[in-house]
Motif scaffolding. Sequence first.
Motif, PDB file in Angstrom:
ATOM      1  N   GLU A  22       0.825  -1.196   0.000  1.00  0.00           N
ATOM      2  CA  GLU A  22       0.000   0.000   0.000  1.00  0.00           C
ATOM      3  C   GLU A  22       0.868   1.259   0.000  1.00  0.00           C
ATOM      4  N   VAL A  23       0.477   2.208  -0.823  1.00  0.00           N
ATOM      5  CA  VAL A  23       1.102   3.528  -0.809  1.00  0.00           C
ATOM      6  C   VAL A  23       0.061   4.487  -0.232  1.00  0.00           C
ATOM      7  N   HIS A  24       0.387   5.088   0.888  1.00  0.00           N
ATOM      8  CA  HIS A  24      -0.522   6.031   1.540  1.00  0.00           C
ATOM      9  C   HIS A  24      -0.228   7.441   1.050  1.00  0.00           C
ATOM     10  N   LEU A  25      -1.263   8.080   0.531  1.00  0.00           N
ATOM     11  CA  LEU A  25      -1.135   9.402  -0.067  1.00  0.00           C
ATOM     12  C   LEU A  25      -2.047  10.406   0.633  1.00  0.00           C
ATOM     13  N   LYS A  26      -1.696  11.680   0.525  1.00  0.00           N
ATOM     14  CA  LYS A  26      -2.600  12.763   0.915  1.00  0.00           C
ATOM     15  C   LYS A  26      -2.866  13.555  -0.353  1.00  0.00           C
ATOM     16  N   LEU A  27      -4.135  13.622  -0.753  1.00  0.00           N
ATOM     17  CA  LEU A  27      -4.530  14.300  -1.973  1.00  0.00           C
ATOM     18  C   LEU A  27      -5.149  15.650  -1.656  1.00  0.00           C
ATOM     19  N   THR A  28      -4.743  16.662  -2.399  1.00  0.00           N
ATOM     20  CA  THR A  28      -5.408  17.966  -2.336  1.00  0.00           C
ATOM     21  C   THR A  28      -6.268  18.066  -3.585  1.00  0.00           C
ATOM     22  N   ILE A  29      -7.558  18.297  -3.369  1.00  0.00           N
ATOM     23  CA  ILE A  29      -8.524  18.328  -4.460  1.00  0.00           C
ATOM     24  C   ILE A  29      -9.104  19.734  -4.543  1.00  0.00           C
ATOM     25  N   ASP A  30      -9.068  20.312  -5.747  1.00  0.00           N
ATOM     26  CA  ASP A  30      -9.566  21.682  -5.891  1.00  0.00           C
ATOM     27  C   ASP A  30     -11.093  21.712  -5.921  1.00  0.00           C
ATOM     28  N   ALA A  31     -11.660  22.901  -6.024  1.00  0.00           N
ATOM     29  CA  ALA A  31     -13.112  23.079  -5.982  1.00  0.00           C
ATOM     30  C   ALA A  31     -13.821  22.458  -7.180  1.00  0.00           C
ATOM     31  N   ASN A  32     -13.057  22.060  -8.215  1.00  0.00           N
ATOM     32  CA  ASN A  32     -13.635  21.406  -9.392  1.00  0.00           C
ATOM     33  C   ASN A  32     -13.494  19.884  -9.355  1.00  0.00           C
ATOM     34  N   GLY A  33     -12.901  19.349  -8.281  1.00  0.00           N
ATOM     35  CA  GLY A  33     -12.750  17.901  -8.162  1.00  0.00           C
ATOM     36  C   GLY A  33     -11.467  17.347  -8.755  1.00  0.00           C
ATOM     37  N   ARG A  34     -10.569  18.223  -9.166  1.00  0.00           N
ATOM     38  CA  ARG A  34      -9.288  17.800  -9.748  1.00  0.00           C
ATOM     39  C   ARG A  34      -8.214  17.721  -8.665  1.00  0.00           C
ATOM     40  N   VAL A  35      -7.347  16.731  -8.765  1.00  0.00           N
ATOM     41  CA  VAL A  35      -6.236  16.591  -7.816  1.00  0.00           C
ATOM     42  C   VAL A  35      -5.140  17.575  -8.213  1.00  0.00           C
ATOM     43  N   PHE A  59      -6.850  11.412 -11.147  1.00  0.00           N
ATOM     44  CA  PHE A  59      -8.125  11.128 -10.494  1.00  0.00           C
ATOM     45  C   PHE A  59      -9.051  12.344 -10.609  1.00  0.00           C
ATOM     46  N   ILE A  60     -10.344  12.055 -10.611  1.00  0.00           N
ATOM     47  CA  ILE A  60     -11.362  13.103 -10.553  1.00  0.00           C
ATOM     48  C   ILE A  60     -12.335  12.733  -9.434  1.00  0.00           C
ATOM     49  N   PHE A  61     -12.678  13.707  -8.620  1.00  0.00           N
ATOM     50  CA  PHE A  61     -13.589  13.507  -7.497  1.00  0.00           C
ATOM     51  C   PHE A  61     -14.813  14.394  -7.638  1.00  0.00           C
ATOM     52  N   SER A  62     -15.897  13.977  -6.996  1.00  0.00           N
ATOM     53  CA  SER A  62     -17.054  14.875  -6.946  1.00  0.00           C
ATOM     54  C   SER A  62     -16.652  16.089  -6.104  1.00  0.00           C
ATOM     55  N   THR A  63     -17.272  17.201  -6.377  1.00  0.00           N
ATOM     56  CA  THR A  63     -16.920  18.453  -5.729  1.00  0.00           C
ATOM     57  C   THR A  63     -17.301  18.443  -4.251  1.00  0.00           C
ATOM     58  N   ALA A  64     -16.345  18.804  -3.393  1.00  0.00           N
ATOM     59  CA  ALA A  64     -16.638  18.957  -1.969  1.00  0.00           C
ATOM     60  C   ALA A  64     -17.357  20.296  -1.789  1.00  0.00           C
ATOM     61  N   ARG A  65     -18.277  20.337  -0.833  1.00  0.00           N
ATOM     62  CA  ARG A  65     -19.046  21.565  -0.627  1.00  0.00           C
ATOM     63  C   ARG A  65     -19.091  21.935   0.843  1.00  0.00           C
ATOM     64  N   TYR A  66     -19.105  23.244   1.078  1.00  0.00           N
ATOM     65  CA  TYR A  66     -19.298  23.803   2.415  1.00  0.00           C
ATOM     66  C   TYR A  66     -20.307  24.931   2.262  1.00  0.00           C
ATOM     67  N   ASN A  67     -21.420  24.837   2.989  1.00  0.00           N
ATOM     68  CA  ASN A  67     -22.528  25.797   2.821  1.00  0.00           C
ATOM     69  C   ASN A  67     -22.956  25.883   1.360  1.00  0.00           C
ATOM     70  N   ASN A  68     -22.971  24.740   0.718  1.00  0.00           N
ATOM     71  CA  ASN A  68     -23.361  24.576  -0.687  1.00  0.00           C
ATOM     72  C   ASN A  68     -22.413  25.243  -1.691  1.00  0.00           C
ATOM     73  N   ASP A  69     -21.263  25.720  -1.235  1.00  0.00           N
ATOM     74  CA  ASP A  69     -20.260  26.290  -2.137  1.00  0.00           C
ATOM     75  C   ASP A  69     -19.145  25.274  -2.368  1.00  0.00           C
ATOM     76  N   PRO A  70     -18.651  25.136  -3.609  1.00  0.00           N
ATOM     77  CA  PRO A  70     -17.530  24.228  -3.865  1.00  0.00           C
ATOM     78  C   PRO A  70     -16.279  24.687  -3.121  1.00  0.00           C
ATOM     79  N   VAL A  71     -15.561  23.752  -2.533  1.00  0.00           N
ATOM     80  CA  VAL A  71     -14.355  24.078  -1.777  1.00  0.00           C
ATOM     81  C   VAL A  71     -13.219  23.110  -2.092  1.00  0.00           C
ATOM     82  N   LYS A  72     -12.006  23.588  -1.872  1.00  0.00           N
ATOM     83  CA  LYS A  72     -10.805  22.769  -1.953  1.00  0.00           C
ATOM     84  C   LYS A  72     -10.767  21.901  -0.693  1.00  0.00           C
ATOM     85  N   THR A  73     -10.255  20.686  -0.810  1.00  0.00           N
ATOM     86  CA  THR A  73     -10.192  19.792   0.350  1.00  0.00           C
ATOM     87  C   THR A  73      -8.973  18.883   0.256  1.00  0.00           C
TER      88      THR A  73
END
Length: 85
Positions: A22-35, A59-73
């Motif tokens: 296993e390779v353990h990674l930390k991914l930063t994903i922008d407000a559009n779901g892109r790494v 990778f592509i992820f669904s957009t993270a949201r905070y108060n219904n606004d897209p956010v980086k995570t």
Amino acid sequence: KPVKLEKAKYPENALSKGIEGEVHLKLTIDANGRVVNVIIVRGIDKELDNAARSAAFKFIFSTARYNNDPVKTEIPFVYYWEIIE
């Protein structure tokens, strides 16, 4: 939540040595779901670590949201390497 995960090509050197794990990674994903950044938290082999890191940038992820606004995570992600014969 992942929308698209990229499978990396098993590096020949690691394959011939029978290295798995296993390779353990930390991914930063922008407000559009892109790494946009990948940090190797815990690796197993330099070639496998780098191949997993390169694949994660596709990778592509669904957009993270905070108060219904897209956010980086940031999220933890484990890339599994297994030799299947």
